[in-house]
Design a protein around this motif. Structure first.
Motif: not given
Length: 93
Positions: A1, A5-6, A9-10, A12-13, A71
């Motif tokens: 990844m 993109s990582n 993702m974080h 958005c999380r 997380n």
């Protein structure tokens, strides 16, 4: 990844975790009869005719918000993601 993109993702999380946490806390303001800091719609409140439904739903929002922010994953979700694989595509339930 890739790094981008990582990062996405974080972000958005974390955003989703904050939204869940604030919505859950706002729900407890409604339950305790305090003035909510986020407006509530009458249509949404009509769905919760009984207070225990609102308590369960808002408690779940708070728990999920905290898990997203920190997380954390539950073992069941991880097992479902790892255990279900068809060909080269992952099936996440």
């Amino acid at each position: 990844m890739s790094k981008l993109s990582n990062l996405i993702m974080h972000v958005c999380r974390l955003f989703l975790g904050v939204v869940f946490l604030l919505a859950g806390i706002n729900g407890y303001f409604v339950i305790f009869g305090l003035e909510p800091f986020i407006a509530t719609s009458p249509e949404a409140m009509a769905l919760f005719q009984f207070d225990y439904l609102l308590v369960v739903e808002k408690s779940l929002e708070i728990i999920c918000g905290i898990l997203l922010i920190t997380n954390q994953k539950t073992g069941r979700v991880e097992g479902m993601m790892i255990g279900k694989r068809a060909g080269s595509k992952w099936l996440c339930l």
